[in-house]
Write a protein that holds these residues in place. Sequence first.
Motif, PDB file in Angstrom:
ATOM      1  N   GLY A 131       0.781  -1.229   0.000  1.00 49.42           N
ATOM      2  CA  GLY A 131       0.000   0.000   0.000  1.00 49.42           C
ATOM      3  C   GLY A 131       0.812   1.277   0.000  1.00 49.42           C
ATOM      4  N   GLN A 133       2.339   4.650  -1.153  1.00 45.78           N
ATOM      5  CA  GLN A 133       1.734   5.582  -2.105  1.00 45.78           C
ATOM      6  C   GLN A 133       2.678   5.909  -3.254  1.00 45.78           C
ATOM      7  OE1 GLN A 133       0.346   9.209  -0.328  1.00 45.78           O
ATOM      8  NE2 GLN A 133      -0.762   9.871  -2.154  1.00 45.78           N
ATOM      9  N   ASP A 361      -4.550  -8.163   1.965  1.00 49.97           N
ATOM     10  CA  ASP A 361      -4.225  -6.993   1.147  1.00 49.97           C
ATOM     11  C   ASP A 361      -5.003  -6.975  -0.169  1.00 49.97           C
ATOM     12  OD1 ASP A 361      -2.378  -5.996   2.971  1.00 49.97           O
ATOM     13  OD2 ASP A 361      -0.756  -7.206   2.135  1.00 49.97           O
ATOM     14  N   ASN A 363      -8.063  -6.701  -2.639  1.00 51.58           N
ATOM     15  CA  ASN A 363      -9.318  -5.946  -2.598  1.00 51.58           C
ATOM     16  C   ASN A 363     -10.500  -6.709  -3.186  1.00 51.58           C
ATOM     17  OD1 ASN A 363      -8.216  -3.629  -1.431  1.00 51.58           O
ATOM     18  ND2 ASN A 363      -7.501  -2.866  -3.394  1.00 51.58           N
ATOM     19  N   ASP A 571      -6.919   9.136  -3.905  1.00 47.80           N
ATOM     20  CA  ASP A 571      -6.777   7.814  -3.304  1.00 47.80           C
ATOM     21  C   ASP A 571      -8.131   7.198  -2.956  1.00 47.80           C
ATOM     22  OD1 ASP A 571      -6.907   9.956  -1.403  1.00 47.80           O
ATOM     23  OD2 ASP A 571      -6.453   8.527   0.188  1.00 47.80           O
ATOM     24  N   LYS A 572      -9.205   8.015  -2.953  1.00 50.97           N
ATOM     25  CA  LYS A 572     -10.537   7.495  -2.633  1.00 50.97           C
ATOM     26  C   LYS A 572     -11.336   7.135  -3.887  1.00 50.97           C
ATOM     27  CE  LYS A 572     -11.162   9.861   1.808  1.00 50.97           C
ATOM     28  NZ  LYS A 572     -12.056  10.728   2.607  1.00 50.97           N
ATOM     29  N   ASP A 574     -11.234   4.540  -5.610  1.00 53.42           N
ATOM     30  CA  ASP A 574     -11.709   3.172  -5.424  1.00 53.42           C
ATOM     31  C   ASP A 574     -12.379   3.088  -4.060  1.00 53.42           C
ATOM     32  OD1 ASP A 574     -12.048   0.442  -4.937  1.00 53.42           O
ATOM     33  OD2 ASP A 574     -10.254  -0.105  -6.050  1.00 53.42           O
ATOM     34  N   ARG A 576     -13.053   0.755  -2.248  1.00 52.49           N
ATOM     35  CA  ARG A 576     -12.465  -0.199  -1.307  1.00 52.49           C
ATOM     36  C   ARG A 576     -11.367   0.432  -0.473  1.00 52.49           C
ATOM     37  NH1 ARG A 576     -12.131  -4.566  -6.095  1.00 52.49           N
ATOM     38  NH2 ARG A 576     -11.533  -2.618  -7.094  1.00 52.49           N
ATOM     39  N   ASN A 577     -10.801   1.544  -0.950  1.00 51.52           N
ATOM     40  CA  ASN A 577      -9.795   2.257  -0.166  1.00 51.52           C
ATOM     41  C   ASN A 577     -10.425   3.075   0.950  1.00 51.52           C
ATOM     42  OD1 ASN A 577      -7.788   1.261  -1.818  1.00 51.52           O
ATOM     43  ND2 ASN A 577      -7.757   3.059  -3.152  1.00 51.52           N
ATOM     44  N   CYS A 578     -11.756   3.223   0.916  1.00 51.28           N
ATOM     45  CA  CYS A 578     -12.451   4.042   1.914  1.00 51.28           C
ATOM     46  C   CYS A 578     -13.339   3.197   2.821  1.00 51.28           C
ATOM     47  CB  CYS A 578     -13.332   5.088   1.225  1.00 51.28           C
ATOM     48  SG  CYS A 578     -12.597   5.891  -0.196  1.00 51.28           S
TER      49      CYS A 578
END
Length: 603
Positions: A131, A133, A361, A363, A571-572, A574, A576-578
């Motif tokens: 993960g 960045q 990890d 998604n 980064d939001k 997707d 699934r990242n939130c």
Amino acid sequence: MAPPRILLCGDARGRLNQLFKRVSSVNKSAGPFDALLCVGQFFPDAPELLEEFADYAEGRSPVPLPTYFIGDYGIGAPKVLSAASRSHANLGFKMDGLKICENLYWLKGSGKFTLHGLSVAYISGRHSSDGQQFGTYNQDDVDALRALAEEPGVVDLFLRYPCCGITNRAAKTDVPPGISEASGSDSTIAEIVAEIKPRYHIAGTMGVFYAREPYSNADAVHVTRFIGLAPVGNKEKQKFIHALSPTPASTMSSSEISMKPPNTTLSPFTAVEKTAGAKEAGKRTAADTNDAQYWRYDVSQKRQKHAVGDGDRLCFKYLSSGSCPRGENCNFRHDLDAREQYRRGVCFDFLNKGQCERGPDCNFKHSLQEEEESGSRNGNRSRGAASVNRSKECWFCLSSPSVESHLIISVGERYYCALPKGPLAEDHVLIIPIEHLSNTLSLPPENETELNRFQNCLKLYHKNQRKEVVFFEWVSKRGTHANLQAIPVPSSRAAALQSIFSLAAEKLGFKFNSSSTDGRKMLRTEFDGKSSLFYVELPEGTVLSHIVEDNENFPAQFGREVVAGLLNVADKADWRNCALSKEEEIKLAEEFKRRFAAFDPNT
């Protein structure tokens, strides 16, 4: 028109004074050149170079030529790249580079864009699943690049960071360089290269300059030329700048692009896979095949159909796109049930091997998803049958055991409102038809009246907070349960919505149809349900729409990604990242219901 003239460079490692001095000299003596493409590590590898690098990154020293770089790691990288990610100049889709300063662009993650007529694909950084960045690419970047490989046309240039096995030993002895190229530690890169089949394959980071003989590609008429570049200022005086002037494949005739030089060799990827396969076939047993590293693509035309571990493997190309150009000649399974599972979000590795090495990890889902729907295969369903045979696993059907009832905030006669899983912004909501239907455009007029009432109440609610609402819907002819996204944006940024959506559309190669009067009514009249469609309703009433053709590679999260760019929360993009815990979701829903109570049309 003359072909574009491109300069290539290996690892800059922050030595930008030396690099750009050389570029200016070459441009003056042999130019003009159109662009500089840098592969390998671009940022400094020593603290004493940071000030020199900052002079260029912060605009104090000029960059002489439009410069695009991958290899986004090294000293100072997080600071510079974080600032670029937040910049208003970099909102929306930026496959052609996030602007660092004048003439300097960062190619982030993976992507494909057109540069002076040339098709350029890239994957940036080193592989990682933790993960990080910056400085790494992950499985999402790999999958995105594979999807781009599905698009028609030939990739002219492919840029990547590691030389994938080209070493000093391979470059300086008689060891076949093709074997070394394809047998590096990152087999994923080898798979991608074999699938993309670029005309020029460019890499750095192994400390040498190496131009391989052109090699042929399976299922393609053109050859690939590999170029490995040395670092800037290397002590061995290896070449770190190389010039190209390739004619774009899109302008070449079939006879021109299929020409093979006399020194053309076989593909190194085919050679390596045959060798490795012969060695491993005797070693594998039924007990350890699930733990082996299998390629997702069959890049060998000579692989045995029923070789150990291969005969029951799934074709990633078929699962991801629904078709495979190798057809019956493909050595992997084209399984319709597996494709349906993949389309519902099940992990490819889970389907293919029964397990996923990424574990938590990952998604994607690690269990088979049940679904029962009626209707024809072209996506048209009778409303009555769809209501009876709604999906048992549908998140949005109120009668489904899978519905996330704690996210529901208001229920009407034909529609209800709910918070989404992984909200993009505070008070992001979904307007969802109670009936199990694939879009909100095909419902009768009385349903439209209630939908408009929900929309107007949300607009009033957000107007009280100095915000506007943008509504959008992705209507896929293979979709299941419709949902209209409603995302608030600050009033100060609302005016930029049309331009940023139009810019994002241009990046994907299409233009929106625009209607400023009764746009949604027009869509309801014209939409026949036989095609996929994306549309967005802007705060001032303009509706932008785009009919998506069957062969068009359109991202399902397009609307969310564009708004994420506008809000500086890329980064939001997707959901699934939130993702939040159930406790957090319950708290958000209760707080929203309390604030929305005065505007709720159903209270």
